[in-house]
Design an enzyme around this catalytic site. Structure first.
Site, PDB file in Angstrom:
ATOM      1  N   LYS A  71      12.229  56.755  -2.319  1.00 59.88           N
ATOM      2  CA  LYS A  71      13.373  56.842  -3.229  1.00 59.88           C
ATOM      3  C   LYS A  71      13.156  57.792  -4.417  1.00 59.88           C
ATOM      4  CE  LYS A  71      15.741  52.472  -2.352  1.00 59.88           C
ATOM      5  NZ  LYS A  71      16.361  51.282  -3.002  1.00 59.88           N
ATOM      6  N   ASP A 108      22.683  51.450  -5.460  1.00 55.55           N
ATOM      7  CA  ASP A 108      22.125  50.107  -5.649  1.00 55.55           C
ATOM      8  C   ASP A 108      22.812  49.359  -6.792  1.00 55.55           C
ATOM      9  OD1 ASP A 108      20.302  50.033  -3.551  1.00 55.55           O
ATOM     10  OD2 ASP A 108      18.725  50.989  -4.725  1.00 55.55           O
TER      11      ASP A 108
END
Length: 279
Positions: A71, A108
Site C-alpha cells: 500500500k 478505506d
C-alpha cells in the site's frame, strides 16, 4: 460507463493474497450487473512489484486493488495520487489509463465511514469523542475519515507510543498510553479497534469496557471472526456494535465504480455470501 460487451480486467495484488475476499465481492457485482469482466487475486512479492505491475499494464488491466504489503510502495509507481490517499499515506486502489499511467486513491476511509452510516444510521459523528486502538495504516484511514465527518476529539492509543505520536502529529489527535486505554474510554461516543488483536490466529485484545458509556458505538475492523471478543463484550452490555466486514464491502464500491462505471450496492445477499466465506 463501459459497454456491456466490453471486457474489463481487474485484480487485487498482495503477498500473500489467496485469503482475499475481494474476488468474491467483485465477481458478485460483475454478475449482478451483467457486465463482461474479471477480477482475480495475484500474489506479487515485494521484490517483484515493479515488474508485476508492468505485467498488469501490458496485460490490458483497467486497474487493481492493493493490499499488504504494497500500500505504501505502490505510491512511487503512480503518476497521480488523490488527496485522500496522500493524507492517509497509502494507496489501496489503482486505475490504469490508456497510456499505462497509474492513478492511485484510497477508499478505506470511505469504507469505514459508510459501514457505520449503513449499520448505525442514527449515529452522530459530531456528538462526542472517539477512541482508536492502534496506529497502523488502518488507523490512519480511520482518523482521516473521522476528521472528515467532524468528530470533535479523537484519542489514539497503541502498544508502541512512538507510532501513535507520529500519527497524532499528522491528524491532531490526543495520544493515550496503552496502559491507560480503559480509562480513556470515559465519555467517548465511538470506540474502534484498528489492530489485528482479536483476529483469528492473533493474540487477543485484552480490555474491559467498564467505563465505556452504554450508548457508545463499538466497531472492530477485524472480520475473522465476525463477532470478535470486543464486539461480544460490547453487545453483552447493550452497546451498539458494527462488525468489520462492512468496511471491506464498502471500500470495494468506489474501486468498482472507477473500473466499471457504476457504484454498486452492498445487498443482504452479498453480505451473507461474504460472511460465509469469512468463516
Amino acid at each position: 460507463m463501459p459497454g456491456k460487451s466490453e471486457t474489463i480486467k481487474a485484480a487485487v495484488i498482495g503477498h500473500p493474497v489467496a485469503h482475499s475476499l475481494s474476488p468474491l465481492i467483485h465477481a458478485h457485482w460483475i454478475g449482478q450487473y451483467g457486465l463482461h469482466g474479471s477480477y482475480e487475486a495475484l500474489d506479487i512479492a515485494p521484490d517483484n512489484l515493479v515488474a508485476g505491475v508492468q505485467e498488469l499494464v501490458d496485460g490490458g488491466y483497467t486497474g487493481f486493488n492493493v493490499t499488504i504489503p504494497h500500500k505504501q510502495a505502490i505510491m512511487k509507481l503512480c503518476a497521480e495520487i488523490d488527496e485522500t490517499a496522500q493524507a492517509i499515506g497509502a494507496v489501496n486502489t489503482v486505475k490504469i489509463d490508456g497510456a499505462g499511467r497509474l492513478y492511485g486513491r484510497n477508499t478505506d476511509a470511505f469504507g469505514f465511514i459508510e459501514n457505520i452510516v449503513q449499520t448505525a444510521p442514527d449515529f452522530d459523528f459530531t456528538s462526542g469523542p472517539a477512541l482508536i486502538f492502534g496506529a497502523g495504516g488502518a488507523a490512519r484511514a480511520l482518523a482521516y475519515g473521522l476528521k472528515q465527518r467532524g468528530v470533535p476529539e479523537i484519542r489514539i492509543t497503541n502498544r508502541t507510543r512512538e507510532k501513535a505520536e507520529e500519527l497524532a502529529a499528522d491528524f491532531d489527535l490526543d495520544v493515550i498510553d496503552w496502559d491507560d486505554r480503559e480509562a480513556a474510554m470515559e465519555g467517548v461516543d465511538l470506540l474502534v479497534n484498528s489492530t489485528a488483536l482479536g483476529m483469528t490466529g492473533k493474540p487477543p485484545l485484552t480490555v474491559s469496557l467498564g467505563v465505556l458509556p452504554e450508548t457508545a458505538l463499538v466497531c472492530d475492523i477485524v472480520y475473522k471472526p465476525l463477532m470478535t471478543d470486543l464486539l461480544a463484550q460490547a453487545q453483552a452490555r447493550s452497546n451498539p456494535v458494527v462488525t468489520g466486514l462492512g468496511m471491506l464491502l464498502h471500500q470495494a464500491r468506489p474501486a468498482f465504480e472507477g473500473w466499471f462505471g457504476m457504484l454498486p450496492e452492498v445487498t443482504p445477499g452479498l453480505q451473507q455470501k461474504a460472511q460465509e466465506a469469512a468463516r
